[in-house]
Design a protein around this motif. Structure first.
Motif, PDB file in Angstrom:
ATOM      1  N   GLU A   1       0.816  -1.226   0.000  1.00 11.92           N
ATOM      2  CA  GLU A   1       0.000   0.000   0.000  1.00 11.92           C
ATOM      3  C   GLU A   1       0.842   1.266   0.000  1.00 11.92           C
ATOM      4  O   GLU A   1       0.330   2.360   0.174  1.00 11.92           O
ATOM      5  CB  GLU A   1      -0.933  -0.007   1.224  1.00 11.92           C
ATOM      6  CG  GLU A   1      -1.970  -1.127   1.171  1.00 11.92           C
ATOM      7  CD  GLU A   1      -3.024  -1.043   2.270  1.00 11.92           C
ATOM      8  OE1 GLU A   1      -2.908  -0.196   3.178  1.00 11.92           O
ATOM      9  OE2 GLU A   1      -3.970  -1.854   2.218  1.00 11.92           O
TER      10      GLU A   1
ATOM     11  N   CYS B   1      -5.479  -6.091   9.593  1.00 11.47           N
ATOM     12  CA  CYS B   1      -5.932  -6.031   8.203  1.00 11.47           C
ATOM     13  C   CYS B   1      -4.781  -6.150   7.229  1.00 11.47           C
ATOM     14  O   CYS B   1      -4.570  -5.271   6.399  1.00 11.47           O
ATOM     15  CB  CYS B   1      -6.695  -4.732   7.978  1.00 11.47           C
ATOM     16  SG  CYS B   1      -7.987  -4.448   9.218  1.00 11.47           S
TER      17      CYS B   1
ATOM     18  N   ARG C   1       2.001   1.956   4.714  1.00 10.02           N
ATOM     19  CA  ARG C   1       1.568   2.937   3.706  1.00 10.02           C
ATOM     20  C   ARG C   1       2.626   3.971   3.346  1.00 10.02           C
ATOM     21  O   ARG C   1       2.338   4.899   2.600  1.00 10.02           O
ATOM     22  CB  ARG C   1       0.287   3.625   4.165  1.00 10.02           C
ATOM     23  CG  ARG C   1      -0.815   2.638   4.423  1.00 10.02           C
ATOM     24  CD  ARG C   1      -2.189   3.232   4.545  1.00 10.02           C
ATOM     25  NE  ARG C   1      -3.081   2.159   4.911  1.00 10.02           N
ATOM     26  CZ  ARG C   1      -3.304   1.772   6.171  1.00 10.02           C
ATOM     27  NH1 ARG C   1      -2.758   2.416   7.172  1.00 10.02           N
ATOM     28  NH2 ARG C   1      -4.090   0.756   6.417  1.00 10.02           N
TER      29      ARG C   1
ATOM     30  N   THR D   1       0.716   1.248  10.828  1.00 11.35           N
ATOM     31  CA  THR D   1       0.668   1.012   9.379  1.00 11.35           C
ATOM     32  C   THR D   1       0.746   2.287   8.531  1.00 11.35           C
ATOM     33  O   THR D   1       0.929   2.209   7.325  1.00 11.35           O
ATOM     34  CB  THR D   1      -0.643   0.290   9.000  1.00 11.35           C
ATOM     35  OG1 THR D   1      -1.749   1.091   9.424  1.00 11.35           O
ATOM     36  CG2 THR D   1      -0.744  -1.086   9.652  1.00 11.35           C
TER      37      THR D   1
ATOM     38  N   SER E   1      -2.543   1.863  15.491  1.00 11.02           N
ATOM     39  CA  SER E   1      -3.576   0.936  15.015  1.00 11.02           C
ATOM     40  C   SER E   1      -3.914  -0.015  16.160  1.00 11.02           C
ATOM     41  O   SER E   1      -3.074  -0.231  17.051  1.00 11.02           O
ATOM     42  CB  SER E   1      -3.075   0.103  13.847  1.00 11.02           C
ATOM     43  OG  SER E   1      -2.821   0.885  12.708  1.00 11.02           O
ATOM     44  N   GLY E   2      -5.095  -0.616  16.099  1.00  9.92           N
ATOM     45  CA  GLY E   2      -5.482  -1.597  17.110  1.00  9.92           C
ATOM     46  C   GLY E   2      -6.926  -1.472  17.561  1.00  9.92           C
ATOM     47  O   GLY E   2      -7.309  -2.046  18.579  1.00  9.92           O
ATOM     48  N   GLY E   3      -7.717  -0.740  16.776  1.00  8.44           N
ATOM     49  CA  GLY E   3      -9.114  -0.471  17.138  1.00  8.44           C
ATOM     50  C   GLY E   3      -9.952  -1.716  17.349  1.00  8.44           C
ATOM     51  O   GLY E   3     -10.986  -1.673  18.028  1.00  8.44           O
ATOM     52  N   GLU E   4      -9.533  -2.843  16.797  1.00  8.15           N
ATOM     53  CA  GLU E   4     -10.281  -4.091  16.956  1.00  8.15           C
ATOM     54  C   GLU E   4      -9.869  -4.840  18.227  1.00  8.15           C
ATOM     55  O   GLU E   4     -10.349  -5.941  18.491  1.00  8.15           O
ATOM     56  CB  GLU E   4     -10.085  -4.984  15.724  1.00  8.15           C
ATOM     57  CG  GLU E   4     -11.111  -4.747  14.634  1.00  8.15           C
ATOM     58  CD  GLU E   4     -11.122  -3.332  14.073  1.00  8.15           C
ATOM     59  OE1 GLU E   4     -12.046  -2.570  14.442  1.00  8.15           O
ATOM     60  OE2 GLU E   4     -10.249  -2.974  13.283  1.00  8.15           O
TER      61      GLU E   4
ATOM     62  N   ALA F   1      -8.762   4.218  17.130  1.00 10.77           N
ATOM     63  CA  ALA F   1      -7.385   4.179  16.612  1.00 10.77           C
ATOM     64  C   ALA F   1      -7.182   5.238  15.532  1.00 10.77           C
ATOM     65  O   ALA F   1      -8.048   5.458  14.681  1.00 10.77           O
ATOM     66  CB  ALA F   1      -7.077   2.793  16.057  1.00 10.77           C
TER      67      ALA F   1
ATOM     68  N   TRP G   1      -5.367   5.243  12.875  1.00 14.33           N
ATOM     69  CA  TRP G   1      -4.542   4.321  12.089  1.00 14.33           C
ATOM     70  C   TRP G   1      -4.221   4.779  10.674  1.00 14.33           C
ATOM     71  O   TRP G   1      -3.493   4.097   9.965  1.00 14.33           O
ATOM     72  CB  TRP G   1      -5.175   2.933  12.059  1.00 14.33           C
ATOM     73  CG  TRP G   1      -6.538   2.816  11.466  1.00 14.33           C
ATOM     74  CD1 TRP G   1      -7.732   2.901  12.133  1.00 14.33           C
ATOM     75  CD2 TRP G   1      -6.873   2.539  10.097  1.00 14.33           C
ATOM     76  NE1 TRP G   1      -8.775   2.705  11.271  1.00 14.33           N
ATOM     77  CE2 TRP G   1      -8.278   2.483  10.019  1.00 14.33           C
ATOM     78  CE3 TRP G   1      -6.119   2.330   8.943  1.00 14.33           C
ATOM     79  CZ2 TRP G   1      -8.958   2.226   8.818  1.00 14.33           C
ATOM     80  CZ3 TRP G   1      -6.796   2.078   7.737  1.00 14.33           C
ATOM     81  CH2 TRP G   1      -8.194   2.026   7.700  1.00 14.33           C
TER      82      TRP G   1
ATOM     83  N   ARG H   1     -15.973   6.787   5.698  1.00  9.37           N
ATOM     84  CA  ARG H   1     -16.343   5.381   5.556  1.00  9.37           C
ATOM     85  C   ARG H   1     -17.875   5.200   5.582  1.00  9.37           C
ATOM     86  O   ARG H   1     -18.418   4.290   4.985  1.00  9.37           O
ATOM     87  CB  ARG H   1     -15.707   4.669   6.751  1.00  9.37           C
ATOM     88  CG  ARG H   1     -15.598   3.218   6.610  1.00  9.37           C
ATOM     89  CD  ARG H   1     -14.279   2.809   7.215  1.00  9.37           C
ATOM     90  NE  ARG H   1     -14.405   1.541   7.891  1.00  9.37           N
ATOM     91  CZ  ARG H   1     -13.386   0.766   8.206  1.00  9.37           C
ATOM     92  NH1 ARG H   1     -12.142   1.156   7.918  1.00  9.37           N
ATOM     93  NH2 ARG H   1     -13.579  -0.380   8.803  1.00  9.37           N
TER      94      ARG H   1
ATOM     95  N   LEU I   1     -16.375  -2.156   5.613  1.00  7.90           N
ATOM     96  CA  LEU I   1     -15.152  -1.684   4.947  1.00  7.90           C
ATOM     97  C   LEU I   1     -15.357  -0.320   4.300  1.00  7.90           C
ATOM     98  O   LEU I   1     -14.411   0.285   3.788  1.00  7.90           O
ATOM     99  CB  LEU I   1     -14.628  -2.716   3.958  1.00  7.90           C
ATOM    100  CG  LEU I   1     -14.009  -3.975   4.599  1.00  7.90           C
ATOM    101  CD1 LEU I   1     -13.538  -4.953   3.541  1.00  7.90           C
ATOM    102  CD2 LEU I   1     -12.858  -3.638   5.547  1.00  7.90           C
TER     103      LEU I   1
ATOM    104  N   ASN J   1     -12.499   3.303   2.079  1.00 12.92           N
ATOM    105  CA  ASN J   1     -11.626   2.861   3.152  1.00 12.92           C
ATOM    106  C   ASN J   1     -10.376   3.759   3.153  1.00 12.92           C
ATOM    107  O   ASN J   1     -10.460   4.941   2.833  1.00 12.92           O
ATOM    108  CB  ASN J   1     -11.314   1.365   3.000  1.00 12.92           C
ATOM    109  CG  ASN J   1     -10.844   0.709   4.280  1.00 12.92           C
ATOM    110  OD1 ASN J   1      -9.710   0.885   4.703  1.00 12.92           O
ATOM    111  ND2 ASN J   1     -11.711  -0.055   4.927  1.00 12.92           N
TER     112      ASN J   1
ATOM    113  N   TRP K   1      -9.037  -0.300  -4.153  1.00 15.61           N
ATOM    114  CA  TRP K   1      -8.284  -0.288  -2.887  1.00 15.61           C
ATOM    115  C   TRP K   1      -6.965   0.467  -3.026  1.00 15.61           C
ATOM    116  O   TRP K   1      -6.088   0.364  -2.175  1.00 15.61           O
ATOM    117  CB  TRP K   1      -8.065  -1.740  -2.410  1.00 15.61           C
ATOM    118  CG  TRP K   1      -8.154  -1.880  -0.931  1.00 15.61           C
ATOM    119  CD1 TRP K   1      -7.108  -2.135  -0.065  1.00 15.61           C
ATOM    120  CD2 TRP K   1      -9.322  -1.789  -0.122  1.00 15.61           C
ATOM    121  NE1 TRP K   1      -7.582  -2.184   1.229  1.00 15.61           N
ATOM    122  CE2 TRP K   1      -8.938  -1.986   1.218  1.00 15.61           C
ATOM    123  CE3 TRP K   1     -10.675  -1.537  -0.401  1.00 15.61           C
ATOM    124  CZ2 TRP K   1      -9.839  -1.950   2.293  1.00 15.61           C
ATOM    125  CZ3 TRP K   1     -11.577  -1.506   0.652  1.00 15.61           C
ATOM    126  CH2 TRP K   1     -11.168  -1.704   1.977  1.00 15.61           C
TER     127      TRP K   1
ATOM    128  N   GLY L   1      -4.130  -6.301   1.585  1.00 14.70           N
ATOM    129  CA  GLY L   1      -4.955  -5.380   2.373  1.00 14.70           C
ATOM    130  C   GLY L   1      -6.152  -6.117   2.953  1.00 14.70           C
ATOM    131  O   GLY L   1      -6.183  -7.368   2.996  1.00 14.70           O
ATOM    132  N   ALA L   2      -7.150  -5.391   3.366  1.00 22.35           N
ATOM    133  CA  ALA L   2      -8.263  -5.962   4.123  1.00 22.35           C
ATOM    134  C   ALA L   2      -9.236  -6.804   3.285  1.00 22.35           C
ATOM    135  O   ALA L   2      -9.864  -7.720   3.810  1.00 22.35           O
ATOM    136  CB  ALA L   2      -9.040  -4.849   4.825  1.00 22.35           C
TER     137      ALA L   2
END
Ligand code: PQQ
Length: 564
Positions: A61, A106, A111, A155, A170-173, A230, A232, A325, A391, A395, A471, A534-535
């Motif tokens: 990416e 993901c 990037r 990322t 990152s880490g929102g999940e 996050a 991210w 989003r 998604l 995104n 994407w 990617g995701a």
């Protein structure tokens, strides 16, 4: 010596180099070069290609940077390459040794980096920020941003402002807390931090500074402690107002009923600030100047991280634009982040019937995933169909603004999802969703849709439909061109006014990278990194049949016009 604050400030107009993510800190991704234009782009041919190698080829990416005859790119698995722009030969490679147990949500993507002074900066999947010597690739300093075992990773491309390296996380999940961090570029000392979730304290020069928001104003109980948000996708910088603009992702967990966000509340107490928001930050202190929440009471994973692009509209007003989003294209005021307008940029939005005059969504309550606690067995809430899918209408892949047309070129996707909620409790390092989902294409013949959007009216001037979800990033040029790539591997140049496809090249793997262009010895070059990932291949649900035949890869392609 090396790259100065002035070089960074003028990155858009200095066409011989690209030292920032976004081709300028406004992230317009617009080049004033017009050597290559609508008439001659049909003659564009490859100058060289470079393989990222490695056994595991995953999503690429990155946005290349160009400085002093060298291209710098990051690759999957936290790698960096320095390449001679004339020959395509490798000068050095840096391979971050990643520990077992990293938790990127993901794909193992990156990037891009940033250049300042004599160093190249980038973040790694184990949540570190690394400064490398530009000439040798040797590590100058390396700092831990946060604990990868708790789900933190990194990322995005860093942003350099005034001698500081500004990054997110990152880490929102995983129930982490979204944060913006500013490091001294010279030695990596932490200057300030700014959490994105209310109740957490910021820091400045090693001491507590100010609280983000007001404790428990919009979060119930202790939920703010693991509230997500996050940062991210990194940020942009508006020099005119001296403001950093970062977005914050989804509140955690996804199950909105656990966050007091499931039912409309008096005084909007379930809004869960500042998740799913854009936040204006003072680059010197890390204090919050303003915020705009795109999705209060978020319940569909509509992260608010998408890039905020400062620009001047067709009447001369200074604005920000962001394509969320959640499917709406927002225009905000540059001074204070105040809401100006919002228009849908994808079809079939079902979670909200529109955005009111204050910028708040008009929720369609029956299209919020149901509360498991209200179900017969307490295990699964009502399944609903919502569009766009989690998604997103758009995104991470960056849109571009053209100073040639005054329009934005937005890579979007037309898809929805079945989504439901489940009970969940926080556990360090474990997924913290409380939701299940299946993505579904909204149309048989396309998901991807590149749209030219007039930001003053929200009108879609033209649309290019693509079978697979788009994407990759977009770039515009003064030569009247719009560049982007597809998962099917095509790198394409469009006419910025009509959307006519003027040129394309098959790169051999899916494109999820970000194009750039620059000038070297009187010739205009264009580069794109190709490498599918990617995701989408991880989370795409019923979209799999549109992408499961695609080959992975990892090649930098560089193009120019043949010598006359
Ligand atoms: N990253 C991608 C990608 O690179 O293809 C797509 C996504 C991420 C998402 O759809 C996410 O929701 C997401 N969320 C987080 C987060 O909440 O921390 C991080 C990332 C990431 O760092 O790549 C993504």
């Amino acid at each position: 010596a090396g790259v100065t604050e002035d070089d960074i400030k003028n990155d858009q107009s200095i066409t011989s180099q690209i030292v920032t993510n976004g081709m300028g800190r406004h992230l317009q991704r617009y080049s004033p070069l017009d050597t290559l234009n609508k008439d001659n782009v049909k003659n564009l041919v490859p100058a060289w290609a470079f393989s990222l190698g490695g056994e595991k080829q995953r999503g690429q990416e990155t946005q290349p940077l160009i400085y002093d005859g060298v291209m710098y790119i990051t690759g999957s698995y936290s790698r960096v390459y320095a390449i001679d722009v004339k020959t395509g030969a490798e000068l050095w490679q840096y391979d971050a040794r990643l520990p077992e147990g990293i938790l990127p949500c993901c794909d193992v993507i990156n990037r891009g980096g940033a250049i300042y002074g004599d160093k190249f900066y980038f973040g790694t999947l184990d949540a570190r920020i690394v400064a490398l010597d530009l000439k040798t690739g040797d590590v100058v300093w390396r700092k831990k941003i946060a604990d990868y075992k708790a789900g933190y990773s990194y990322t995005a491309a860093p942003l350099i402002v005034d001698g500081k390296v500004v990054v997110g996380n990152s880490g929102g999940e995983f129930g982490i807390v979204g944060m913006v961090y500013a490091y001294d570029a010279e030695n990596g000392d932490l200057v300030w931090t700014r959490p994105m979730i209310e109740g957490h304290m910021g820091t400045l020069n090693g001491e507590e500074s100010t609280m983000t928001g007001t404790l428990n104003a919009t979060w119930p109980g202790d939920m703010w402690k693991t509230g997500g948000g996050a940062t991210w996708l990194g940020g942009s910088y508006d020099a005119d107002t001296n403001t950093l603009v970062f977005g914050a992702g989804n509140p955690a967990p996804w199950n909105s009923h656990l966050r007091g966000a499931g039912t409309p509340a008096e005084g909007n107490t379930g809004d869960n600030l500042y998740a799913a928001s854009r936040v204006g930050i003072d680059p010197q202190t890390g204090d919050i100047k303003w915020h705009f929440q795109t999705t209060p009471r978020e319940g569909w994973d509509y992260d608010g991280v998408n890039e905020v692009v400062p620009y001047t509209d067709k009447s001369g007003n200074k604005r920000y634009a962001t394509a969320d989003r959640n499917g709406f294209f927002y225009v905000l005021n540059r001074e204070d982040g105040a809401f100006v307008s919002a228009t849908p940029f994808v079809k079939d939005i079902s979670w909200a019937s529109g955005i009111d005059e204050t910028g708040r969504p008009i929720f369609v309550e029956e299209n919020r995933p149901g509360n498991p606690a209200a179900s017969a067995d307490g295990k699964k809430g009502e399944v609903i169909f919502a569009s766009p899918s989690f998604l997103g209408g758009k995104n991470w892949m960056p849109m571009a603004f053209s100073q040639n047309t005054g329009n934005f070129y937005v890579p979007s996707n037309e898809w929805g999802m079945d989504i439901w909620n489940e009970p969940i409790t926080y556990k360090k390092g474990a997924a913290y969703l409380g939701a299940g989902f299946t993505i579904k294409p909204n149309y048989d013949d396309h998901i991807g849709s590149l749209k030219a959007i007039d930001p003053d009216t929200g009108e879609v001037k033209w649309e290019y439909k693509n079978d697979a979800p788009l994407w990759g990033g977009v770039m515009t040029t003064a030569g009247g061109l719009v560049f982007t790539g597809t998962p099917e591997g095509e790198f394409i140049a469009f006419d910025d006014e009509t959307g006519e496809k003027l040129w394309s090249f098959q790169t051999g793997s899916g494109i999820v990278g970000q194009p750039v262009t620059w000038e070297q010895d009187g010739e205009q070059y264009v580069s794109i990194v190709s490498g599918w990932g990617g995701a989408v291949p991880l989370w795409g649900g019923e979209v799999a049949k549109k992408v499961n035949y695609l080959n992975q890869g990892g090649l930098v392609w560089t193009f120019k016009l043949p010598k006359q």
